[in-house]
Design a protein around this motif. Structure first.
Motif, PDB file in Angstrom:
ATOM      1  N   ARG A   1       6.491  -1.017  -3.272  1.00 27.61           N
ATOM      2  CA  ARG A   1       7.251  -1.962  -2.471  1.00 27.61           C
ATOM      3  C   ARG A   1       7.418  -3.283  -3.240  1.00 27.61           C
ATOM      4  O   ARG A   1       8.464  -3.896  -3.261  1.00 27.61           O
ATOM      5  N   LYS A   2       6.341  -3.694  -3.913  1.00 25.67           N
ATOM      6  CA  LYS A   2       6.387  -4.933  -4.691  1.00 25.67           C
ATOM      7  C   LYS A   2       7.439  -4.825  -5.796  1.00 25.67           C
ATOM      8  O   LYS A   2       8.216  -5.740  -6.033  1.00 25.67           O
TER       9      LYS A   2
ATOM     10  N   GLN B   1       2.192   0.155  -1.726  1.00 26.97           N
ATOM     11  CA  GLN B   1       2.350  -1.293  -1.784  1.00 26.97           C
ATOM     12  C   GLN B   1       2.880  -1.725  -3.141  1.00 26.97           C
ATOM     13  O   GLN B   1       3.763  -2.576  -3.254  1.00 26.97           O
TER      14      GLN B   1
ATOM     15  N   THR C   1      -1.911   4.251  -0.114  1.00 27.46           N
ATOM     16  CA  THR C   1      -1.329   3.037   0.449  1.00 27.46           C
ATOM     17  C   THR C   1      -1.217   1.954  -0.617  1.00 27.46           C
ATOM     18  O   THR C   1      -0.221   1.237  -0.676  1.00 27.46           O
ATOM     19  N   SER C   2      -2.201   1.864  -1.491  1.00 27.97           N
ATOM     20  CA  SER C   2      -2.117   0.848  -2.535  1.00 27.97           C
ATOM     21  C   SER C   2      -0.964   1.169  -3.479  1.00 27.97           C
ATOM     22  O   SER C   2      -0.259   0.279  -3.951  1.00 27.97           O
TER      23      SER C   2
END
Lengths: 359, 287
Positions: B272-273, B269, B265-266
């Motif tokens: 996505r960033k 993320q 998940t990190s």
């Protein structure tokens, strides 16, 4: 090359520059007396000049030059007659004795009938002290020092796995799921990520185990399959050996070996005269030259005379066991009979004769 | 200047000579540090008896694996070992304190034998038996007189009250560790040097040459062996500054302790960033 540590190369170079001054323009000066260097040279030489060199070399009084000349034209060890082997032995003994300043013995003892060497290592016992690695270097005349360090055994530190009941029952995440024991949320069991360069103050460390890896002396050795000059082969007692004189340094065997057991002499090996082990075998620990491959031979110079390999003798925890697989009373046979045994990378169908076992 | 240089040279030479001498005479250990020390010497054929590691002082190579040994003698029950020639290195002569017990320490009179075998705090001898108070063997179920003879202090004792010499501790250890004794007899357990043939001459290492009987558990590791200093690691490949690429924090897999899902998940993320900035790079690095 410095300090005249490698007389064959230096003297060879000198000799060539004397003997072949005429064709120095056409032929590249050989860097060393390796087979490769010789072959490279051959391309640039005409037959006539070669004959001239031959005459010069064979007529010269320099024993070393004569030795090298004969060495270049000696056959593959497996095809040599007993007489040729004796000649090769005498040649090498003379050269090495001169080079290292002490009587060096080059053994050519063949494999004994009814012997198939096998090795067993107790993976639970090993404490990772690396004494086997250093004992092997002491015995087998590997290159040492900072310029080129060759070690036949490597000890890999591995993480001890944890199989906890609560983790065993958890499921797997849906999109990805590579399982390495336990389940995919957290790795359990052995993750097969080892450390070669571990250097704690004391071994064994908590939660670590150690896996020594060297040549497995496979029954179906991939290195033998790929060797284009057939200089490495499985001998009758199961040891995979190398005739260094025929090695062309192509290093395909290094690529083929799934155990990373073979090492290459990128430069002339540095073996201090005082530390050199004068008890050598033609197929084993005799001093190697630049540009050849070497590897563990189960200490062929010792084991063919009945003695344990050096690593077996040095292991302070008795994790290493060695013996004749064809003898039902031997230590190795008993281990195969009674203990849980596995072979590294059995899926490769190499049929190693090196067994890891557990109590 | 010259005098200083000469002095320095002389000092260096003396140091070199001293180190050479000490390297020759310094005892090395064969298997267990502190209990299997040997002193290197020249054998009659000119070969050194042992070669020792310059870094750890461990024996790396034996010129003669039978140096200083004696025949192992009979062992009950007889096993296959009897076919070969079995030799051991005697330890009794190294145990200097044992012969004087009962003579020197106790003024010639033997101390009274203990009334029973039940463990109790040791009142004396804490200085000469350093391991005694922190005995790590048997997890509290055994104590001194289960192994040591109550009256003959230079002997061990077996289950039947018969005395056992310190040269053959396997007879004692085997009374609890039977399966290991069987393995040892058959050559599966323990260290051997000499000839590999099953009927060859071998030097047998007895239990106490590898294990410390007073600290056999070795704490939580429970490996049976004391921790020793390892030989140096192999040289790093050319150009590599350190071995950090293979060293994992807190001794585990990379990211040990972080659950895989969390890691994923990190990472998502992070992706996505990156997508939000519109370029493949972080906006801050562009300025």
């Amino acid at each position: 090359m410095q300090q005249g540590k490698v007389p064959p190369c230096d003297s060879d170079k000198e000799h060539h520059s004397q003997g072949r001054r005429g064709m120095a323009e056409t032929a590249a000066t050989p860097s060393c007396s390796s087979r490769r260097g010789f072959l490279k040279e051959m391309g640039g030489l005409s037959i006539a000049s070669l004959m001239g060199t031959a005459a010069l070399l064979t007529n010269s009084d320099d024993a070393q030059a004569k030795t090298e000349w004969a060495e270049w034209f000696q056959g593959n060890y497996r095809l040599m007659t007993d007489e040729e082997k004796a000649q090769a032995k005498a040649r090498l003994e003379r050269r090495y004795s001169q080079e290292y300043g002490k009587p060096v013995m080059v053994d050519t003892t063949p494999a004994k009938e009814g012997v198939l060497f096998g090795y067993a290592l107790n993976i639970q016992k090993c404490i990772g002290c690396r004494r086997c690695v250093k004992a092997c270097v002491e015995e087998n005349n590997q290159s040492r020092g900072n310029a080129q360090q060759i070690e036949w055994i490597r000890v890999v530190k591995m993480e001890k796995g944890k199989f906890t009941p609560e983790k065993m029952t958890q499921g797997y995440p849906d999109p990805i799921g590579i399982q390495v024991g336990g389940n995919a949320y957290s790795a359990a069991g052995v993750t097969l990520e080892g450390e070669h360069y571990y250097q704690p103050e004391k071994v064994p460390e908590q939660d670590a185990f150690y896996m020594p890896i060297a040549c497995m002396q496979c029954e179906k050795p991939p290195c033998v399959k790929v060797c284009p000059v057939r200089t490495t082969y499985r001998d009758a007692d199961g040891i995979v050996v190398i005739d260094y004189n025929w090695c062309i340094g192509c290093r395909q065997c290094i690529d083929a070996c799934p155990y990373w057991a073979r090492r290459f002499n990128w430069s002339t090996p540095n073996v201090p005269k005082a530390e050199m082990n004068p008890k050598t075998h033609y197929l084993g620990n005799r001093p190697r030259m630049k540009g050849v491959v070497e590897k563990c031979t189960f200490c062929i110079q010792r084991t063919r005379h009945g003695r344990y390999p050096a690593c077996v003798e040095v292991c302070p925890v008795g994790a290493r066991k060695f013996g004749n697989l064809l003898d039902p009373n031997s230590e190795v046979s008993r281990i195969l009979e009674r203990k849980s045994v596995f072979r590294l990378r059995a899926d490769q169908n190499t049929y190693p004769k090196f067994f890891y076992f557990m109590d | 200047m010259n005098r200083y240089a000469l002095n320095a040279l002389a000092v260096t030479l003396v140091c070199l000579a001293a180190s050479a001498v000490s390297a020759e005479d310094k005892p090395c250990f064969e298997s267990r540090k502190g209990a299997s020390e040997v002193t290197p010497h020249k054998l009659p054929n000119g070969v050194p008896s042992v070669k020792c590691s310059p870094t750890t002082g461990a024996v790396l190579w034996w010129g003669d694996p039978y140096d200083g040994t004696m025949p192992m003698g009979e062992m009950s029950p007889p096993g296959d070992y009897s076919k070969g020639q079995a030799v051991v290195k005697p330890r009794e002569d190294k145990l200097g304190l044992l012969p004087v017990c009962g003579v020197a320490c106790h003024n010639g009179s033997f101390p009274p034998p203990p009334k029973d075998k039940y463990p109790r705090p040791l009142a004396m001898h804490q200085d000469i038996v350093p391991d005694a108070l922190k005995l790590q063997h048997g997890r509290g179920a055994i104590w001194c007189l289960d192994c040591h003879h109550p009256t003959q202090r230079n002997k061990l004792i077996d289950n039947f009250g018969d005395s056992i010499g310190f040269n053959e501790p396997q007879k004692l250890c085997g009374k609890c560790h039977g399966p290991i004794l069987r393995d040892w007899r058959d050559g599966i357990h323990g260290k051997r040097t000499g000839e590999w043939a099953s009927d060859g001459k071998k030097r047998w290492y007895v239990c106490t040459e590898c294990h410390n009987p007073h600290d056999v558990q070795q704490g939580a590791r429970n490996s049976g062996f004391a921790q020793i200093e390892p030989e140096p690691a192999p040289a790093l490949p050319k150009g590599l500054k350190n071995a950090d690429h293979e060293r994992h924090k807190d001794h585990g897999t990379p990211h040990a302790g972080t659950p895989l899902l969390e890691r994923l998940t990190s990472w998502l993320q992070h992706l996505r960033k990156r997508g939000a900035t519109g370029t493949g790079r972080d906006a801050s690095t562009l300025q």
